[in-house]
Design a protein around this motif. Structure first.
Motif, PDB file in Angstrom:
ATOM      1  N   THR A 194       0.925  -1.098  -0.032  1.00 32.93           N
ATOM      2  CA  THR A 194       0.093   0.111  -0.146  1.00 32.93           C
ATOM      3  C   THR A 194       0.913   1.365   0.075  1.00 32.93           C
ATOM      4  O   THR A 194       0.355   2.258  -0.802  1.00 32.93           O
ATOM      5  CB  THR A 194      -0.939  -0.018   1.372  1.00 32.93           C
ATOM      6  N   GLU A 195       1.823   1.130   0.818  1.00 35.40           N
ATOM      7  CA  GLU A 195       2.744   2.510   0.918  1.00 35.40           C
ATOM      8  C   GLU A 195       3.412   2.688  -0.616  1.00 35.40           C
ATOM      9  O   GLU A 195       3.366   3.697  -0.900  1.00 35.40           O
ATOM     10  CB  GLU A 195       3.965   2.216   1.963  1.00 35.40           C
ATOM     11  N   GLN A 225      -2.614  -3.809  13.580  1.00 37.43           N
ATOM     12  CA  GLN A 225      -3.891  -3.395  13.098  1.00 37.43           C
ATOM     13  C   GLN A 225      -3.909  -1.858  12.924  1.00 37.43           C
ATOM     14  O   GLN A 225      -4.425  -1.297  12.007  1.00 37.43           O
ATOM     15  CB  GLN A 225      -5.190  -3.641  14.177  1.00 37.43           C
ATOM     16  N   GLY A 226      -3.180  -1.189  13.930  1.00 38.13           N
ATOM     17  CA  GLY A 226      -2.938   0.174  13.527  1.00 38.13           C
ATOM     18  C   GLY A 226      -2.174   0.591  12.527  1.00 38.13           C
ATOM     19  O   GLY A 226      -2.516   1.636  11.863  1.00 38.13           O
ATOM     20  N   GLU A 227      -1.186  -0.052  12.279  1.00 35.95           N
ATOM     21  CA  GLU A 227      -0.443   0.224  11.017  1.00 35.95           C
ATOM     22  C   GLU A 227      -1.471  -0.106   9.738  1.00 35.95           C
ATOM     23  O   GLU A 227      -1.266   0.810   8.837  1.00 35.95           O
ATOM     24  CB  GLU A 227       0.921  -0.686  11.059  1.00 35.95           C
ATOM     25  N   PHE A 314       6.650   0.406  11.948  1.00 38.13           N
ATOM     26  CA  PHE A 314       6.802  -0.479  10.829  1.00 38.13           C
ATOM     27  C   PHE A 314       7.432   0.415   9.745  1.00 38.13           C
ATOM     28  O   PHE A 314       8.409   0.456   9.099  1.00 38.13           O
ATOM     29  CB  PHE A 314       5.795  -1.185  10.449  1.00 38.13           C
ATOM     30  N   THR A 315       6.737   1.490   9.291  1.00 37.57           N
ATOM     31  CA  THR A 315       6.945   2.242   8.122  1.00 37.57           C
ATOM     32  C   THR A 315       7.262   3.857   8.596  1.00 37.57           C
ATOM     33  O   THR A 315       7.613   4.889   7.929  1.00 37.57           O
ATOM     34  CB  THR A 315       6.074   2.308   7.019  1.00 37.57           C
ATOM     35  N   VAL A 316       6.926   4.114  10.143  1.00 41.84           N
ATOM     36  CA  VAL A 316       6.783   5.508  10.426  1.00 41.84           C
ATOM     37  C   VAL A 316       7.413   5.628  11.855  1.00 41.84           C
ATOM     38  O   VAL A 316       7.647   4.551  12.385  1.00 41.84           O
ATOM     39  CB  VAL A 316       5.790   6.350  10.467  1.00 41.84           C
TER      40      VAL A 316
END
Length: 425
Positions: A194-195, A225-227, A314-316
């Motif tokens: 998605t990113e 779930q938050g990610e 994870f990504t931020v």
């Protein structure tokens, strides 16, 4: 592939093309979101009434599914040779903007497909992969995450289909707690997909985010779930649904904010930042400022004013530097870029933990200076972005910004060469 799984695949494709969640489709036909998930996975055969409602809501005639009438659901079979054609028809109809045309068998398919097309393949024509150990899967996922954080998007796009196939095969081979961990790995692989799609401004981000959230919910891990909720909300904002996106982010952040562990609370802080930017894009200034204030309080309550690279999200990341970075984007989106200058001055780019985040700093500064009419500083920010992440400046949004500089009344030295280098001219 069985007839029920082919039917489920077609329903999923049509639902994602209409940008509906499983819960929304379920509400329309009397099913729960989990039941729709089972229908799409081929594990549940819909009733005659439910099938009629599903096709009506999705504007998908039964004939398009290879079913002549509702009663034939139990008997009709979509021939194997028609299956690929069906998927292509659905993808071309609903996801042309996502690069689905790369699925055709024309000579164009011989060319290397872009990342969006490869994600489409992973969605609807997944690679046949063998299961691996959970440890190996996590190592492969970590490597893919490194491709994203170092802004090597082309390499990530090459690796994602194999990672997704392997992750899903591994999940199917496991049970119990190990299966839940594999669900989390699948979710994070789809978060990366998605990113990547969001970087390309591709509509394929919507179904990829949908897959991420479904796997995250199955994992039972609130952090994952938050990610997944974060990337889904970004796709909702990009699709013109900022109010619903902010609501999703608020609810998810609230569910994480009371957790005892720092990582959960850090995810909540990043969700509030994303919600603030989303509200700003919708010109909801009061909400944006309130959400940023809440994010600031959440970051201040974390040890050392943030979750540092040693314990990454994870990504931020949730740090004071990340908060300042979001303030730049929020003020620019609200039409007050002059207020973003103060926050830009507070950031030392080296404080930002990854090349992707440093590139985001350059991008947001470029937009800020562009909105202030300072072409020289806009170009300097674009050059900085190119230095830290060369692939970033080829994104559609930055190419458009470069084009604005190229054709501006007052020329800026070096822009023409930069435009040629980045494919704008």
């Amino acid at each position: 592939m069985s007839r029920q799984r082919r039917l489920g695949t077609a329903i999923r494709a049509a639902r994602c093309a209409r940008r509906m969640t499983q819960a929304q489709l379920g509400l329309a036909c009397g099913y729960s979101a989990s039941a729709i998930s089972r229908v799409e996975a081929g594990a549940l055969r819909p009733t005659e009434r439910a099938l009629l409602l599903i096709t009506r809501v999705l504007d998908l005639p039964l004939e398009a599914l290879g079913l002549g009438r509702p009663a034939t659901l139990a008997q009709d079979v979509i021939p194997d040779q028609e299956d690929a054609m069906l998927r292509r028809q659905l993808l071309v109809a609903g996801m042309a903007a996502a690069g689905a045309s790369a699925l055709s068998t024309t000579s164009a398919a011989a060319a290397r497909p872009d990342a969006s097309a490869r994600i489409v393949r992973a969605l609807y024509e997944p690679e046949t992969s063998e299961a691996t150990s959970l440890q190996q899967l996590k190592a492969t996922l970590s490597s893919a995450r490194a491709q994203f954080t170092t802004a090597r998007y082309r390499q990530l796009g090459d690796e994602l289909p194999g990672l997704l196939g392997s992750a899903q095969a591994t999940r199917e081979a496991l049970s119990g707690r190990s299966r839940e961990e594999a669900h989390a790995c699948v979710a994070r692989a789809w978060v990366l997909a998605t990113e990547l799609a969001l970087k390309a401004h591709s509509d394929v981000a919507w179904p990829a985010a949908d897959r991420a959230l479904a796997a995250a919910q199955a994992s039972g891990d609130p952090v994952v779930q938050g990610e997944a909720a974060r990337v889904l909300a970004i796709t909702m904002r990009r699709s013109g649904r900022p109010v619903a996106a902010v609501d999703l982010l608020r609810r998810t952040a609230d569910s994480l904010a009371t957790a005892r562990d720092d990582v959960s609370r850090a995810v909540a802080a990043t969700l509030l930042m994303t919600a603030a930017y989303t509200a700003a894009c919708g010109q909801r200034r009061g909400d944006a400022l309130d959400l940023m204030a809440g994010a600031g309080d959440a970051v201040d309550r974390l040890p050392g004013a943030g979750v540092r690279p040693g314990t990454p999200l994870f990504t931020v990341d949730a740090t004071s530097a990340q908060l300042n970075l979001y303030w730049i984007g929020v003020h620019t989106a609200m039409g007050t870029p002059e207020e973003g200058v103060l926050y830009a001055a507070r950031i030392t780019p080296g404080q930002l933990p990854t090349a992707e985040r440093r590139a985001r700093y350059g991008t947001d500064c470029a937009r800020m200076w562009h909105n202030l009419g300072d072409q020289r500083r806009t170009f300097a920010a674009l050059r900085f972005t190119e230095q830290v992440a060369p692939e970033e400046v080829r994104r559609p949004a930055l190419r458009a910004l470069t084009a604005d500089l190229l054709y501006a009344p007052a020329a800026v030295a070096g822009v023409r060469e930069f435009a040629a280098r980045t494919g704008v001219s």
